[in-house]
Enzyme design. Structure first.
Site, PDB file in Angstrom:
ATOM      1  N   SER A 122     -60.401  33.954  19.676  1.00  0.00           N
ATOM      2  CA  SER A 122     -59.075  34.606  19.405  1.00  0.00           C
ATOM      3  C   SER A 122     -58.121  34.009  18.592  1.00  0.00           C
ATOM      4  O   SER A 122     -56.990  33.503  18.511  1.00  0.00           O
ATOM      5  CB  SER A 122     -57.969  33.950  20.856  1.00  0.00           C
ATOM      6  OG  SER A 122     -58.537  32.526  20.824  1.00  0.00           O
ATOM      7  N   ASN A 127     -58.185  23.091  28.009  1.00  0.00           N
ATOM      8  CA  ASN A 127     -57.688  23.896  28.997  1.00  0.00           C
ATOM      9  C   ASN A 127     -56.389  23.647  29.486  1.00  0.00           C
ATOM     10  O   ASN A 127     -55.286  24.144  29.266  1.00  0.00           O
ATOM     11  CB  ASN A 127     -58.103  24.020  30.117  1.00  0.00           C
ATOM     12  CG  ASN A 127     -59.970  24.855  30.572  1.00  0.00           C
ATOM     13  OD1 ASN A 127     -60.010  25.701  29.484  1.00  0.00           O
ATOM     14  ND2 ASN A 127     -60.445  24.580  31.598  1.00  0.00           N
ATOM     15  N   THR A 170     -18.397  57.970  35.258  1.00  0.00           N
ATOM     16  CA  THR A 170     -19.625  58.229  35.835  1.00  0.00           C
ATOM     17  C   THR A 170     -20.287  59.466  36.001  1.00  0.00           C
ATOM     18  O   THR A 170     -19.320  60.230  35.883  1.00  0.00           O
ATOM     19  CB  THR A 170     -18.940  58.073  37.391  1.00  0.00           C
ATOM     20  OG1 THR A 170     -17.877  58.943  37.529  1.00  0.00           O
ATOM     21  CG2 THR A 170     -18.593  56.249  37.214  1.00  0.00           C
ATOM     22  N   HIS A 171     -21.679  59.122  36.028  1.00  0.00           N
ATOM     23  CA  HIS A 171     -22.560  60.595  36.322  1.00  0.00           C
ATOM     24  C   HIS A 171     -22.534  61.159  35.113  1.00  0.00           C
ATOM     25  O   HIS A 171     -22.312  62.645  35.184  1.00  0.00           O
ATOM     26  CB  HIS A 171     -21.743  61.753  37.672  1.00  0.00           C
ATOM     27  CG  HIS A 171     -21.760  61.211  38.593  1.00  0.00           C
ATOM     28  ND1 HIS A 171     -23.045  60.772  39.656  1.00  0.00           N
ATOM     29  CD2 HIS A 171     -20.907  60.814  39.379  1.00  0.00           C
ATOM     30  CE1 HIS A 171     -22.091  60.630  40.838  1.00  0.00           C
ATOM     31  NE2 HIS A 171     -21.048  59.846  40.765  1.00  0.00           N
ATOM     32  N   SER A 187     -33.707  62.706   7.451  1.00  0.00           N
ATOM     33  CA  SER A 187     -34.657  63.830   7.504  1.00  0.00           C
ATOM     34  C   SER A 187     -34.564  64.450   6.343  1.00  0.00           C
ATOM     35  O   SER A 187     -34.120  64.142   5.601  1.00  0.00           O
ATOM     36  CB  SER A 187     -33.909  64.987   8.793  1.00  0.00           C
ATOM     37  OG  SER A 187     -35.390  66.561   8.549  1.00  0.00           O
ATOM     38  N   LYS A 246     -28.803  66.025   7.897  1.00  0.00           N
ATOM     39  CA  LYS A 246     -28.855  64.836   9.263  1.00  0.00           C
ATOM     40  C   LYS A 246     -29.266  63.663   9.147  1.00  0.00           C
ATOM     41  O   LYS A 246     -29.077  62.742   8.151  1.00  0.00           O
ATOM     42  CB  LYS A 246     -29.999  64.851   9.644  1.00  0.00           C
ATOM     43  CG  LYS A 246     -30.176  66.304  10.421  1.00  0.00           C
ATOM     44  CD  LYS A 246     -31.352  66.676  11.502  1.00  0.00           C
ATOM     45  CE  LYS A 246     -30.907  65.960  12.628  1.00  0.00           C
ATOM     46  NZ  LYS A 246     -32.366  65.440  13.066  1.00  0.00           N
ATOM     47  N   ASN A 284     -29.316  59.613  11.614  1.00  0.00           N
ATOM     48  CA  ASN A 284     -30.896  59.389  12.223  1.00  0.00           C
ATOM     49  C   ASN A 284     -29.990  58.398  12.976  1.00  0.00           C
ATOM     50  O   ASN A 284     -29.952  57.578  12.431  1.00  0.00           O
ATOM     51  CB  ASN A 284     -31.739  60.421  12.515  1.00  0.00           C
ATOM     52  CG  ASN A 284     -32.357  61.835  12.628  1.00  0.00           C
ATOM     53  OD1 ASN A 284     -31.484  63.083  12.265  1.00  0.00           O
ATOM     54  ND2 ASN A 284     -32.869  62.173  11.672  1.00  0.00           N
ATOM     55  N   GLU A 302     -32.913  54.606  18.596  1.00  0.00           N
ATOM     56  CA  GLU A 302     -33.673  55.023  19.403  1.00  0.00           C
ATOM     57  C   GLU A 302     -35.356  53.874  18.926  1.00  0.00           C
ATOM     58  O   GLU A 302     -36.055  54.370  20.188  1.00  0.00           O
ATOM     59  CB  GLU A 302     -34.101  56.428  18.515  1.00  0.00           C
ATOM     60  CG  GLU A 302     -33.265  57.399  18.952  1.00  0.00           C
ATOM     61  CD  GLU A 302     -33.501  58.601  17.460  1.00  0.00           C
ATOM     62  OE1 GLU A 302     -32.822  60.036  18.054  1.00  0.00           O
ATOM     63  OE2 GLU A 302     -33.997  58.652  16.506  1.00  0.00           O
ATOM     64  N   TYR A 307     -58.912  26.964  34.964  1.00  0.00           N
ATOM     65  CA  TYR A 307     -58.449  28.500  34.077  1.00  0.00           C
ATOM     66  C   TYR A 307     -59.542  29.428  34.330  1.00  0.00           C
ATOM     67  O   TYR A 307     -60.799  28.718  34.664  1.00  0.00           O
ATOM     68  CB  TYR A 307     -58.378  27.257  33.309  1.00  0.00           C
ATOM     69  CG  TYR A 307     -59.019  28.588  31.703  1.00  0.00           C
ATOM     70  CD1 TYR A 307     -57.546  28.390  30.948  1.00  0.00           C
ATOM     71  CD2 TYR A 307     -60.227  28.564  31.328  1.00  0.00           C
ATOM     72  CE1 TYR A 307     -57.709  29.221  29.883  1.00  0.00           C
ATOM     73  CE2 TYR A 307     -59.930  29.360  30.080  1.00  0.00           C
ATOM     74  CZ  TYR A 307     -58.987  29.617  29.283  1.00  0.00           C
ATOM     75  OH  TYR A 307     -58.787  30.703  28.536  1.00  0.00           O
ATOM     76  N   GLN A 347     -56.909  34.312  28.264  1.00  0.00           N
ATOM     77  CA  GLN A 347     -56.396  34.192  26.787  1.00  0.00           C
ATOM     78  C   GLN A 347     -55.681  36.140  26.215  1.00  0.00           C
ATOM     79  O   GLN A 347     -55.217  35.097  25.262  1.00  0.00           O
ATOM     80  CB  GLN A 347     -57.886  34.252  26.283  1.00  0.00           C
ATOM     81  CG  GLN A 347     -57.769  34.626  24.771  1.00  0.00           C
ATOM     82  CD  GLN A 347     -59.154  33.778  23.982  1.00  0.00           C
ATOM     83  OE1 GLN A 347     -59.435  32.752  24.045  1.00  0.00           O
ATOM     84  NE2 GLN A 347     -60.099  34.901  22.974  1.00  0.00           N
ATOM     85  N   LYS A 407     -52.039  35.764  24.919  1.00  0.00           N
ATOM     86  CA  LYS A 407     -51.211  35.540  23.445  1.00  0.00           C
ATOM     87  C   LYS A 407     -50.747  36.918  22.969  1.00  0.00           C
ATOM     88  O   LYS A 407     -49.319  36.880  23.128  1.00  0.00           O
ATOM     89  CB  LYS A 407     -52.030  34.458  22.785  1.00  0.00           C
ATOM     90  CG  LYS A 407     -52.912  33.576  23.800  1.00  0.00           C
ATOM     91  CD  LYS A 407     -52.963  32.821  22.956  1.00  0.00           C
ATOM     92  CE  LYS A 407     -53.528  30.946  24.057  1.00  0.00           C
ATOM     93  NZ  LYS A 407     -53.547  31.833  25.258  1.00  0.00           N
TER      94      LYS A 407
HETATM   95  N1  ARG Z   1     -58.628  30.385  23.842  1.00  0.00           N
HETATM   96  C1  ARG Z   1     -58.031  29.469  24.046  1.00  0.00           C
HETATM   97  C2  ARG Z   1     -57.276  30.836  25.351  1.00  0.00           C
HETATM   98  O1  ARG Z   1     -56.450  30.990  24.435  1.00  0.00           O
HETATM   99  C3  ARG Z   1     -58.140  28.989  24.817  1.00  0.00           C
HETATM  100  C4  ARG Z   1     -58.775  27.650  26.312  1.00  0.00           C
HETATM  101  C5  ARG Z   1     -60.642  28.225  25.631  1.00  0.00           C
HETATM  102  N2  ARG Z   1     -60.691  27.638  27.227  1.00  0.00           N
HETATM  103  C6  ARG Z   1     -62.171  27.466  28.124  1.00  0.00           C
HETATM  104  N3  ARG Z   1     -62.607  27.386  28.315  1.00  0.00           N
HETATM  105  N4  ARG Z   1     -62.880  28.080  27.004  1.00  0.00           N
HETATM  106  O2  ARG Z   1     -57.142  30.462  27.146  1.00  0.00           O
END
Ligand code: ARG
Length: 437
Positions: free
Chosen positions: A22, A109, A153-154, A275, A281, A283, A288, A315, A320, A323
């Site tokens: 991660s 954790n 309204t509407h 455009s 145009k 835009n 949007e 956990y 994960q 994120k």
């Molecule tokens: N990268 C993990 C997360 O975002 C960190 C926690 C990892 N804990 C574990 N027991 N593997 O959740």
């Protein structure tokens, strides 16, 4: 580079390593991760779990890593599982054996739960600042352009309002958005640090100390809940989604108002695009995009609700996935608030077109009915007479206020010349709807 190789005979497959990592997205948490670790080692030393010298050495090492990352001397990349492994491995490389004590009485954790809570607080406070700025801009724009306009309204012209009042409607929505986010920050303000993996630790730690040190009001009550709670992510994503919904509604109005058909506003060149084929145009891409990105933030909310819905305590690695969803939604909302602020503050509001739309829309028909009702005609009958007057005006291509008193009297002899004041748009606003002014 693993923190947990001891129990394994064979190494992880490359595919699994890539799947599990991660670091590419949680590297954004480096400030929170290092700040949390510094508070943790201070506590370890205070409780006599590590020596004072070790504590000083670890803190110096961690501060060095933080400075180097900020100065661009240390790039967060490489063969690390996550930001926690990156910081810890770097620390051990820098200071040696003392660094290996950092993770005493802690687990990734509770570490990741802490980092995410601190990060969520930080970005939410930035978002609140952006909401404040946009609220000021809406108020200012409304006050500077105190013109009458049709209220709908509407999607049908209904009654007269002012542009000020219309802007202040969004001000009120954003005020609620701000309250909601502030409330979510208050709800999340308990520290999970010290819950460890799921069941606390046999060391005699001081969770109160780390909670205070890191700006939380207290430690969480329950260890299992502490490491597995992602409610605050879901709560903030809900708040962000509602705020995006408000921005999207405003965007929709800005898009309509900038059409030739409405022509109530003109977007500044700074916030418009052209455009590639049609030279005439201009835009409203900014509006949007905000409308489109609303779907993306809703997507994050639904993703998180779905990710969490069947997770047993405590956990699970599924978490994960919080994120990218949260980071993306927070960045998107912050950017949209800033772009909306730019659009509103620079757009031109067109008094004349709004006034013409009011006149052509028979927006004082309700007031004609009120006039008759005040003179003793039951409202239902008054409503009918006023409706007939609208048909007459449509056929004769005039506004109600352009009718001669004789024409009024044909519909009911009770009409007198005071009708003109009664149905004058500025008078309507002054009289009946003081808050519209
Ligand atoms: N990268 C993990 C997360 O975002 C960190 C926690 C990892 N804990 C574990 N027991 N593997 O959740």
């Amino acid at each position: 580079m693993k923190l947990w190789g001891g129990r394994f005979r064979e190494s992880e497959s490359k595919l699994m390593e890539e799947f599990n990592a991660s670091l590419s997205f949680d590297k954004i948490l480096y400030v929170e991760d290092i700040t949390g670790s510094i508070a943790h080692v201070k506590m370890l030393s205070k409780c006599g779990i590590i020596s004072e010298e070790e504590c000083i050495c670890i803190i110096k090492g961690l501060e060095g890593i933080l400075d180097d990352i900020k100065l661009g001397k240390l790039e967060i990349s490489g063969d690390y599982e996550d930001i926690h492994s990156f910081v810890e491995t770097n620390l051990i490389n820098r200071i040696g054996d003392a660094g290996k004590k950092l993770h005493t009485a802690r687990s990734r954790n509770d570490q990741v739960a802490l980092d995410m809570k601190m990060y969520a607080k930080k970005v939410s406070m930035n978002i609140i600042k952006c909401i404040d700025t946009l609220m000021d801009t809406l108020k200012k724009k409304g006050e500077e352009n105190h013109y009458i306009m049709p209220g709908y309204t509407h999607m049908q012209r209904a009654q007269v309002v002012t542009f000020t009042h219309h802007m202040l409607a969004y001000y009120s929505m954003l005020k609620r958005d701000k309250n909601r986010i502030e409330n979510a920050i208050e709800n999340l303000n308990e520290s999970p640090l010290g819950c460890c993996a799921l069941a606390g630790t046999t060391y005699n730690t001081d969770r109160e100390f780390t909670a205070k040190e890191l700006g939380f009001c207290k430690p969480v009550d329950n260890f299992l809940d502490g490491v597995s709670d992602r409610d605050y992510i879901i709560e903030l994503l809900s708040d962000f989604s509602i705020c995006m919904m408000h921005l999207s509604r405003l965007s929709e109005e800005l898009i309509m108002w900038s059409t030739k058909e409405f022509s109530f506003i003109e977007m500044h060149d700074k916030f418009s695009t052209g455009s590639s084929i049609m030279p005439q145009k201009k835009n409203p891409d900014a509006a949007e995009l905000i409308r489109g990105k609303t779907g993306r933030v809703y997507g994050s909310l639904v993703a998180m609700l779905t990710i969490m819905k069947a997770l047993p305590l405590a956990y699970d690695k599924d978490m994960q996935e919080d994120k990218e969803q949260f980071f993306d939604a927070a960045d998107t909302l912050e950017m949209c608030l800033m772009v909306m602020d730019g659009m509103i503050s620079t757009m031109k509001v067109k008094e004349k077109s709004m006034k013409e739309a009011v006149k052509g829309g028979f927006l004082n028909a309700t007031d004609v009915a009120d006039y008759l009702a005040k003179k003793g005609i039951p409202f239902r009958d008054a409503h009918k007479i006023s409706g007939e007057i609208v048909i007459y005006c449509e056929e004769n291509k005039k506004c109600i206020e352009e009718m001669a008193i004789e024409e009024f009297k044909q519909f009911n002899p009770i009409f007198e010349t005071d009708i003109y004041d009664f149905i004058d748009y500025n008078e309507i606003l002054k009289k009946g709807n003081k808050s519209l002014m």
